[in-house]
Design a protein around this motif. Structure first.
Motif, PDB file in Angstrom:
ATOM      1  N   ASN A  83       0.846  -1.105   0.050  1.00 55.04           N
ATOM      2  CA  ASN A  83      -0.104  -0.149   0.055  1.00 55.04           C
ATOM      3  C   ASN A  83       0.727   1.239  -0.156  1.00 55.04           C
ATOM      4  N   SER A  84       0.446   2.427  -0.378  1.00 55.33           N
ATOM      5  CA  SER A  84       0.912   3.831  -0.307  1.00 55.33           C
ATOM      6  C   SER A  84       2.199   3.459  -1.219  1.00 55.33           C
ATOM      7  N   LEU A  85       2.207   3.093  -2.215  1.00 53.37           N
ATOM      8  CA  LEU A  85       3.625   2.933  -3.012  1.00 53.37           C
ATOM      9  C   LEU A  85       4.188   4.290  -3.418  1.00 53.37           C
ATOM     10  N   LYS A  86       5.454   4.219  -3.277  1.00 55.41           N
ATOM     11  CA  LYS A  86       6.101   5.345  -3.930  1.00 55.41           C
ATOM     12  C   LYS A  86       7.117   4.986  -5.042  1.00 55.41           C
ATOM     13  N   PRO A  87       7.570   6.038  -5.837  1.00 51.94           N
ATOM     14  CA  PRO A  87       8.422   5.831  -6.742  1.00 51.94           C
ATOM     15  C   PRO A  87       9.463   4.730  -6.603  1.00 51.94           C
ATOM     16  N   GLU A  88      10.232   5.085  -5.348  1.00 49.72           N
ATOM     17  CA  GLU A  88      11.257   4.323  -4.858  1.00 49.72           C
ATOM     18  C   GLU A  88      11.208   2.847  -4.700  1.00 49.72           C
ATOM     19  N   ASP A  89       9.721   2.533  -4.578  1.00 51.05           N
ATOM     20  CA  ASP A  89       9.391   0.807  -4.516  1.00 51.05           C
ATOM     21  C   ASP A  89       9.498   0.541  -5.671  1.00 51.05           C
ATOM     22  N   THR A 117       9.027 -10.471 -10.276  1.00 53.18           N
ATOM     23  CA  THR A 117       7.810  -9.517 -10.912  1.00 53.18           C
ATOM     24  C   THR A 117       8.298  -8.103 -10.803  1.00 53.18           C
ATOM     25  N   LEU A 118       8.030  -7.495 -12.016  1.00 49.98           N
ATOM     26  CA  LEU A 118       8.287  -5.957 -11.966  1.00 49.98           C
ATOM     27  C   LEU A 118       7.284  -5.080 -11.482  1.00 49.98           C
ATOM     28  N   VAL A 119       7.668  -4.200 -10.415  1.00 49.88           N
ATOM     29  CA  VAL A 119       6.814  -3.405 -10.104  1.00 49.88           C
ATOM     30  C   VAL A 119       6.931  -2.000 -10.354  1.00 49.88           C
ATOM     31  N   THR A 120       6.324  -0.932 -11.096  1.00 55.58           N
ATOM     32  CA  THR A 120       6.786   0.213 -11.620  1.00 55.58           C
ATOM     33  C   THR A 120       5.759   1.135 -10.790  1.00 55.58           C
ATOM     34  N   VAL A 121       6.184   2.063 -10.377  1.00 53.59           N
ATOM     35  CA  VAL A 121       5.542   3.000  -9.358  1.00 53.59           C
ATOM     36  C   VAL A 121       5.822   4.465 -10.148  1.00 53.59           C
ATOM     37  N   SER A 122       4.645   5.093 -10.686  1.00 53.40           N
ATOM     38  CA  SER A 122       4.970   6.288 -11.469  1.00 53.40           C
ATOM     39  C   SER A 122       4.831   7.644 -10.674  1.00 53.40           C
ATOM     40  N   SER A 123       5.249   8.665 -10.578  1.00 55.60           N
ATOM     41  CA  SER A 123       5.036   9.813  -9.804  1.00 55.60           C
ATOM     42  C   SER A 123       4.034  10.810 -10.268  1.00 55.60           C
TER      43      SER A 123
END
Length: 123
Positions: A83-89, A117-123
């Motif tokens: 939860n509350s994912l950040k770009p640095e994740d 598995t790839l996780v991409t968090v966009s800002s």
């Protein structure tokens, strides 16, 4: 033991994802399980771990309070709710089956690894 991680994807900052890791056979149900991640150009780092029966969990400081690890021994599956994912994740997330029954944070404590598995968090 073969591990299959899934659930990654692209999400906006503040969003959530749930990763799953399915193990090929029941042997892993007696072992601690963990999640690690590796961002581009960085070393693989510990994220979270859970003991064989789910009674003990362990989190990296960077994800504590935002991520939750759990397991379903009947399904030989471990989950990571993020939860509350950040770009640095942003990273490739790997699940791993441990050598021991407890929740551990060192890479050397794990003997089997999934493909990531790839996780991409966009800002």
């Amino acid at each position: 033991v073969q591990l299959q991680a899934s659930g990654g994807g692209l999400v906006q900052a503040g969003g959530s994802l749930r990763l799953s890791c399915a193990a090929s056979r029941r042997t892993s149900s007696n072992n601690g399980m963990g999640w690690f991640r590796q961002a581009p150009g960085k070393e693989r780092e510990f994220v979270s771990a859970i003991s064989w029966n789910g009674g003990s969990t362990y989190y990296a400081d960077s994800v504590s309070g935002r991520f939750t690890i759990s397991r379903d021994r009947a399904k030989n599956t471990v989950y990571l709710r993020m939860n509350s994912l950040k770009p640095e994740d942003t990273a490739v997330y790997y699940c791993a089956a441990g050598r021991y029954s407890s929740a551990r944070s060192e890479l050397s404590d794990y003997q089997y690894w999934g493909q990531g598995t790839l996780v991409t968090v966009s800002s």
